[in-house]
Design an enzyme around this catalytic site. Structure first.
Site, mmCIF file in Angstrom:
data_model
loop_
_atom_site.group_PDB
_atom_site.id
_atom_site.type_symbol
_atom_site.label_atom_id
_atom_site.label_comp_id
_atom_site.label_asym_id
_atom_site.label_seq_id
_atom_site.Cartn_x
_atom_site.Cartn_y
_atom_site.Cartn_z
ATOM 1 N N TYR A 41 0.848 -1.211 0.000
ATOM 2 C CA TYR A 41 0.000 0.000 0.000
ATOM 3 C C TYR A 41 0.884 1.263 0.000
ATOM 4 O O TYR A 41 0.500 2.313 -0.509
ATOM 5 C CB TYR A 41 -0.963 -0.031 1.194
ATOM 6 C CG TYR A 41 -2.171 0.838 0.990
ATOM 7 C CD1 TYR A 41 -3.046 0.618 -0.070
ATOM 8 C CD2 TYR A 41 -2.451 1.906 1.845
ATOM 9 C CE1 TYR A 41 -4.155 1.424 -0.266
ATOM 10 C CE2 TYR A 41 -3.562 2.705 1.663
ATOM 11 C CZ TYR A 41 -4.407 2.459 0.606
ATOM 12 O OH TYR A 41 -5.506 3.269 0.418
ATOM 13 N N LYS A 67 -3.004 8.585 2.696
ATOM 14 C CA LYS A 67 -4.226 8.460 3.502
ATOM 15 C C LYS A 67 -4.015 9.033 4.908
ATOM 16 O O LYS A 67 -4.952 9.566 5.505
ATOM 17 C CB LYS A 67 -4.673 6.990 3.584
ATOM 18 C CG LYS A 67 -5.194 6.413 2.269
ATOM 19 C CD LYS A 67 -6.387 7.163 1.717
ATOM 20 C CE LYS A 67 -7.052 6.434 0.559
ATOM 21 N NZ LYS A 67 -8.020 7.283 -0.157
HETATM 22 P P1 NAD Z 1 -12.352 3.749 -8.227
HETATM 23 O O1 NAD Z 1 -11.221 3.515 -9.170
HETATM 24 O O2 NAD Z 1 -13.678 3.273 -8.622
HETATM 25 O O3 NAD Z 1 -12.449 5.287 -7.834
HETATM 26 C C1 NAD Z 1 -11.322 6.131 -7.790
HETATM 27 C C2 NAD Z 1 -11.765 7.426 -8.432
HETATM 28 O O4 NAD Z 1 -10.733 8.411 -8.334
HETATM 29 C C3 NAD Z 1 -12.069 7.247 -9.933
HETATM 30 O O5 NAD Z 1 -13.386 7.668 -10.212
HETATM 31 C C4 NAD Z 1 -11.069 8.176 -10.605
HETATM 32 O O6 NAD Z 1 -11.571 8.778 -11.777
HETATM 33 C C5 NAD Z 1 -10.859 9.195 -9.493
HETATM 34 N N1 NAD Z 1 -9.671 10.012 -9.738
HETATM 35 C C6 NAD Z 1 -8.370 9.612 -9.806
HETATM 36 N N2 NAD Z 1 -7.588 10.663 -10.153
HETATM 37 C C7 NAD Z 1 -8.417 11.742 -10.293
HETATM 38 C C8 NAD Z 1 -8.235 13.102 -10.649
HETATM 39 N N3 NAD Z 1 -7.014 13.582 -10.956
HETATM 40 N N4 NAD Z 1 -9.316 13.910 -10.701
HETATM 41 C C9 NAD Z 1 -10.550 13.453 -10.415
HETATM 42 N N5 NAD Z 1 -10.800 12.167 -10.080
HETATM 43 C C10 NAD Z 1 -9.739 11.327 -10.027
HETATM 44 O O7 NAD Z 1 -11.883 3.050 -6.854
HETATM 45 P P2 NAD Z 1 -12.508 3.087 -5.391
HETATM 46 O O8 NAD Z 1 -11.925 1.912 -4.698
HETATM 47 O O9 NAD Z 1 -13.967 3.268 -5.446
HETATM 48 O O10 NAD Z 1 -11.811 4.376 -4.748
HETATM 49 C C11 NAD Z 1 -12.541 5.439 -4.167
HETATM 50 C C12 NAD Z 1 -11.891 5.884 -2.871
HETATM 51 O O11 NAD Z 1 -12.041 4.862 -1.897
HETATM 52 C C13 NAD Z 1 -10.398 6.159 -2.969
HETATM 53 O O12 NAD Z 1 -10.087 7.268 -2.153
HETATM 54 C C14 NAD Z 1 -9.801 4.898 -2.384
HETATM 55 O O13 NAD Z 1 -8.494 5.093 -1.888
HETATM 56 C C15 NAD Z 1 -10.785 4.647 -1.270
HETATM 57 N N6 NAD Z 1 -10.766 3.305 -0.690
HETATM 58 C C16 NAD Z 1 -10.858 2.208 -1.478
HETATM 59 C C17 NAD Z 1 -10.837 0.958 -0.895
HETATM 60 C C18 NAD Z 1 -10.928 -0.286 -1.733
HETATM 61 O O14 NAD Z 1 -10.545 -1.348 -1.255
HETATM 62 N N7 NAD Z 1 -11.429 -0.210 -2.966
HETATM 63 C C19 NAD Z 1 -10.743 0.820 0.506
HETATM 64 C C20 NAD Z 1 -10.670 1.971 1.289
HETATM 65 C C21 NAD Z 1 -10.676 3.214 0.679
#
Ligand code: NAD
Length: 256
Positions: free
Chosen positions: A156, A163
């Site tokens: 990570y 984060k």
């Molecule tokens: P995802 O890929 O569906 O979403 C990530 C989003 O970030 C995408 O829509 C992408 O377009 C956007 N993004 C990236 N760079 C960008 C930019 N320059 N401008 C605007 N948008 C931008 O994946 P996800 O897992 O739904 O991630 C969403 C959030 O949840 C993130 O912050 C991720 O770290 C967090 N998260 C995810 C998990 C997991 O296991 N999937 C767990 C905890 C937290």
């Protein structure tokens, strides 16, 4: 019970139907909220608009790459023109180079570190600044974080550090915006298979460990995160700000 009736909420970070932001959108929409979506770049435009037309017709949809101040200002100016005010904002955005999500953290490059911080942590500050003047009757801002900020989780790496910064941002923003009755909180979600998660090496192994060790013996579903975001957007959470709420079936309490 329409907890969010007449509430206007911006959702940032839908890439496809697996996105956590989409899981959140579904919970908020079912609770009566009116939604506006922002998407990153033309590449995602068609897919996001299709999803919205199919499931939440009539919702606003505007482009916003958070690395561009111009696009940020433009997006919030469109929202201001169409809606005039805002009650909530969901920030579900993160990015790091795949080479920085594998191997030793000590090898993280300067530009990789900077990029992860800019998109995954600083962007919350930038969007909160744009949203604040529109939250005339107070509001709720929710961002997405992960356990990798608190504990070292293999691969990570740079995202764990981003984060940690994001969670500190939540506290400083909560303090700044509190006098405007704007609350700022984070949800620390357990791992969910999304586009972003695919970038983390050995992600499937992590899911297996959670099924075995988490107190509730299952992995997290985006609908569980969505319902917690609904709580944080509603008046039911009116006394909560600057907080990180774990939605991970209890995994964070386990000592490995
Ligand atoms: P995802 O890929 O569906 O979403 C990530 C989003 O970030 C995408 O829509 C992408 O377009 C956007 N993004 C990236 N760079 C960008 C930019 N320059 N401008 C605007 N948008 C931008 O994946 P996800 O897992 O739904 O991630 C969403 C959030 O949840 C993130 O912050 C991720 O770290 C967090 N998260 C995810 C998990 C997991 O296991 N999937 C767990 C905890 C937290």
């Amino acid at each position: 019970m329409d907890l969010l009736e007449k509430k206007r909420i911006v959702i940032m970070g839908v890439a496809n139907q697996r996105s956590i932001a989409w899981g959140i959108a579904k919970s908020l929409y079912e609770a009566g909220a009116e939604l506006a979506f922002t998407y990153q770049g033309e590449r995602l435009e068609k897919r996001v608009k299709q999803l919205i037309d199919e499931h939440m017709p009539g919702s606003l949809c505007v482009e916003c790459d958070v690395t561009s101040d111009e696009q940020l200002q433009q997006a919030f100016s469109v929202i201001q023109q169409k809606w005039g005010y805002l009650d909530g904002l969901v920030h579900s955005i993160a990015f790091a180079k795949s080479t920085d999500l594998d191997g030793d953290f000590v090898q993280t490059s300067r530009d990789g570190y900077h990029l992860a911080q800019e998109i995954s942590a600083y962007s919350l500050v930038a969007v909160s600044r744009e949203a604040q003047p529109l939250m005339k009757n107070g509001g709720s801002i929710v961002t997405m974080t992960y356990l990798g900020s608190e504990k070292v989780i293999a691969n990570y790496n740079v995202m764990g550090v981003a984060k940690a910064a994001l969670e500190a941002n939540v506290k400083y923003l909560a303090n700044d915006l509190g006098p405007h009755q704007i609350r700022v909180n984070a949800i620390s979600a357990g791992p969910i298979k999304t586009l972003a998660a695919k970038g983390v090496k050995n992600f499937n192994t992590v899911l297996d460990v959670i099924k075995e060790k988490a107190p509730l013996r299952r992995t997290t579903d985006a609908s569980e995160v969505g319902d917690t975001a609904l709580f944080l957007m509603s008046h039911l959470s009116r006394g909560i700000t600057g907080e990180v709420i774990h939605v991970d079936n209890g995994f964070n309490i386990i000592s490995m």
